[in-house]
Design an enzyme around this catalytic site. Structure first.
Site, PDB file in Angstrom:
ATOM      1  N   HIS A 156       2.672 -15.754  35.350  1.00 27.39           N
ATOM      2  CA  HIS A 156       1.602 -14.827  35.722  1.00 27.39           C
ATOM      3  C   HIS A 156       0.540 -14.731  34.639  1.00 27.39           C
ATOM      4  CE1 HIS A 156       3.548 -13.129  39.372  1.00 27.39           C
ATOM      5  NE2 HIS A 156       4.632 -13.579  38.762  1.00 27.39           N
ATOM      6  N   LYS A 179      13.440 -16.966  -1.948  1.00 28.16           N
ATOM      7  CA  LYS A 179      14.149 -17.884  -2.840  1.00 28.16           C
ATOM      8  C   LYS A 179      13.732 -17.673  -4.294  1.00 28.16           C
ATOM      9  CE  LYS A 179      14.535 -22.223  -1.592  1.00 28.16           C
ATOM     10  NZ  LYS A 179      14.226 -23.672  -1.392  1.00 28.16           N
ATOM     11  N   LYS A 187      -3.113 -18.733  -0.002  1.00 35.15           N
ATOM     12  CA  LYS A 187      -2.352 -17.775  -0.804  1.00 35.15           C
ATOM     13  C   LYS A 187      -2.940 -17.657  -2.204  1.00 35.15           C
ATOM     14  CE  LYS A 187       2.136 -18.365  -0.519  1.00 35.15           C
ATOM     15  NZ  LYS A 187       3.442 -19.058  -0.388  1.00 35.15           N
ATOM     16  N   GLU A 221       4.193 -26.517  10.754  1.00 38.96           N
ATOM     17  CA  GLU A 221       4.231 -26.578   9.298  1.00 38.96           C
ATOM     18  C   GLU A 221       4.817 -27.909   8.841  1.00 38.96           C
ATOM     19  OE1 GLU A 221       4.657 -22.886   6.710  1.00 38.96           O
ATOM     20  OE2 GLU A 221       6.628 -23.807   6.470  1.00 38.96           O
ATOM     21  N   GLU A 235       4.009 -11.290  -0.145  1.00 35.35           N
ATOM     22  CA  GLU A 235       4.246 -10.372   0.969  1.00 35.35           C
ATOM     23  C   GLU A 235       5.627  -9.729   0.878  1.00 35.35           C
ATOM     24  OE1 GLU A 235       1.579 -13.737   2.554  1.00 35.35           O
ATOM     25  OE2 GLU A 235       3.319 -13.541   1.231  1.00 35.35           O
ATOM     26  N   GLY A 289      12.241 -23.569   3.923  1.00 29.32           N
ATOM     27  CA  GLY A 289      12.288 -22.241   4.533  1.00 29.32           C
ATOM     28  C   GLY A 289      12.450 -22.268   6.031  1.00 29.32           C
ATOM     29  N   ARG A 290      11.730 -23.168   6.699  1.00 28.81           N
ATOM     30  CA  ARG A 290      11.790 -23.214   8.164  1.00 28.81           C
ATOM     31  C   ARG A 290      13.061 -23.880   8.673  1.00 28.81           C
ATOM     32  NH1 ARG A 290       8.044 -26.295   5.826  1.00 28.81           N
ATOM     33  NH2 ARG A 290       7.874 -28.523   6.229  1.00 28.81           N
TER      34      ARG A 290
END
Length: 575
Positions: free
Chosen positions: A406, A217, A539, A375, A223, A289-290
């Site tokens: 399993h 954005k 960050k 979050e 990153e 964002g999420r």
């Protein structure tokens, strides 16, 4: 509408229903076997429909009284007002003074002039559908081959570069909807700043047919921008290697313009990178964002499945939005599931929550939910800044069945921890295969493999609910020394979610379901589920530590002894 002052949260522990739930918890002993035996109507009464989702809550550790008290709790914390405040654009994200309008991303058109949602002076519906039309037009160009690279060849691979919500949502949805993707276009996803990620995701690609989407954005995420620069260098190097790039700035700029687009609102930074701002798709600060996979962040997905299927995805979201907004709480699936999570966390001391999709295409869904839920609700202060008065949040985790059976189901069945679990399945598989040999080698011509798969889905929730008593184990002839090891206590709570098929609409419904579950819990706890300040400290410190890692002695000296020693050891080991 304009923003209204957000009222302070109601402390749930001061409500009459919280007191009543505490007494109820101490006086009711969960016993699913007895409850089902005494109440033949329990399964029907506690199964609800939300759009295409059939949701069975009957194997949860609740009675009718439990649910009545939980619904009363929702009423006493004014969940209805908070829901309406969200849908109408009030600034319920108080720490950032923003509306929370991911639900507006999937509002349908056409709308009458008096039906448009206007927030802070902006026509939200017009903005959303204008940007959506732009995304759709671009997706059509890529899918049809009209959009080409510098050599005139069509795009065959799209590489989405993002992190967090700019990655988890698109990659989860792409994997879930693989049967619907364009047969000649593959999408890859780069998120980790570990250089291995971008190296592996570009390996074997033809630069002439590769398109990169940089999703950030602010166009400033460390990153994402690092990976975007690495991808740009890769493009220039590989195009030059095949004779498709001259050693001039103009040629390099032309390559970026044809092979990179952006999802961002920082058009100046987009242009500085070399991307034509006309090829930047935006979204708004009221989209977390999420919560953004149904915004322009989903451009890679729109390319993969096409605008029509993407519209179906949005319609699925909207169907659950309507359900949560219009359905009475006692039949409201996201509200009930959110309240059940509060019951387990705050009254039965559950710390984790398993999500177990019996659908291989949903293999990234638990990872997606980890960001959405943790979050959002991993908070220790309420939206007015005061300390929380309850435990908040759960650790969400899971894997697809039958793989999980399993691996970790042993702990859920016979461990000492209470782990509520959501089981998700679809009735009609994308690949209806048959097998001529059944379990144990018995020949069963044409056996339906999906039926066998879902037999496990049904069996696991039954086993978790009802267990196996010591007497039942003895009746099978088990030696007494092994009886305790083969006894299952039962009363392990599960919710079963069954859909007709994993369509784009059903995927949208599942995502929206958990969005609203998360919101309900946040309202009860009085927290702002839409900020994420806890992400910021690490960050910021990484940027401060980076010079030390690069060899700056003053920066290294400023670190604490442990961090300094670790950096020293890293520098010693770096060959």
């Amino acid at each position: 509408m304009t923003s209204q002052p957000v009222p302070p949260p109601i402390d749930p522990t001061t409500t009459p229903s919280w007191t009543a739930l505490t007494v109820h918890r101490d006086t009711v002993e969960p016993d699913l076997r007895t409850w089902f035996a005494a109440d033949p109507d329990r399964a029907r009464r506690l199964t609800h429909q939300a759009a295409d989702l059939t949701v069975d809550l009957s194997k949860n550790l609740v009675t009718d009284e439990t649910l009545e008290l939980l619904v009363r709790l929702a009423e006493e914390v004014h969940l209805d007002d908070r829901l309406e405040a969200m849908f109408t654009g009030e600034h319920i994200n108080v720490t950032e003074d923003r509306a929370v309008l991911h639900t507006a991303l999937r509002r349908p058109t056409p709308l009458g002039a008096d039906e448009h949602l206007v927030v802070d002076g902006q026509d939200v519906d017009a903005d959303v559908h204008g940007e959506l039309a732009k995304v759709y037009a671009f997706a059509d160009k890529v899918r049809s081959g009209e959009w080409t690279g510098v050599t005139g060849e069509r795009v065959r691979t799209v590489v989405n570069i993002g992190i967090g919500g700019s990655d988890l949502g698109p990659v989860m949805a792409y994997e879930a909807l693989l049967p619907y993707k364009h047969q000649d276009i593959e999408v890859r996803f780069v998120s980790n700043i570990d250089p291995t990620d971008v190296a592996e995701k570009t390996a074997g690609l033809d630069p002439r047919t590769t398109l990169f989407i940089v999703a950030s954005k602010t166009f400033g995420t460390l990153e994402t921008l690092t990976n975007a620069r690495l991808a740009r260098d890769w493009l220039w190097t590989e195009l030059a290697a095949v004779g498709a790039l001259e050693d001039t700035d103009e040629s390099r700029q032309a390559a970026v313009a044809q092979h990179f687009v952006a999802v961002s609102t920082a058009l100046d930074k987009v242009a500085a990178f070399g991307i034509d701002p006309a090829n930047a798709f935006g979204f708004w600060d009221w989209v977390g964002g999420r919560y953004s996979v149904d915004s322009a962040i989903g451009t890679s997905l729109a390319i993969a499945i096409g605008p029509d299927r993407f519209a179906e995805l949005l319609a699925g979201f909207h169907a659950i939005d309507e359900h949560v907004r219009r359905t009475p709480f006692e039949r409201n699936v996201p509200v009930l599931m959110g309240l059940l999570n509060v019951w387990y966390v705050n009254f039965l001391d559950a710390h984790t929550h398993a999500v177990l999709p019996y659908a291989q295409y949903l293999h990234r869904f638990p990872a997606y939910l980890q960001q959405l839920t943790m979050e959002s609700n991993g908070k220790r202060v309420r939206w007015d800044g005061s300390p929380v008065t309850t435990e908040t949040g759960e650790i969400f985790w899971g894997e697809p069945g039958t793989n999980g059976q399993h691996a970790f189901y042993q702990l859920i069945h016979q461990g000492t921890r209470l782990i509520p679990a959501d089981f998700i399945a679809v009735a009609n598989p994308a690949h209806p295969l048959t097998d001529d040999v059944g379990d144990g080698g018995a020949v069963q011509p044409g056996a339906d493999v999906h039926g066998l798969f879902l037999a496990n889905f049904f069996a696991q929730t039954k086993a978790l609910a009802f267990g196996k008593t010591a007497d039942e184990v003895r009746a099978e002839g088990t030696a007494e020394a092994l009886v305790s090891a083969r006894t299952f206590p039962g009363n392990r709570p599960t919710t079963s979610i069954l859909a007709p098929a994993l369509t784009p609409s059903v995927l949208g419904q599942l995502i929206a379901l958990y969005e609203h579950i998360t919101f309900v819990q946040g309202v009860v706890w009085g927290i702002d589920s839409f900020d994420q300040w806890g992400v910021e400290l690490g960050k910021k410190l990484a940027l401060e530590i980076a010079p030390a890692v690069a060899g700056d002695e003053d920066a290294l000296a400023a670190q604490d002894p442990s961090t300094a020693a670790l950096i020293d050891r890293y520098l010693d080991l770096r060959s």
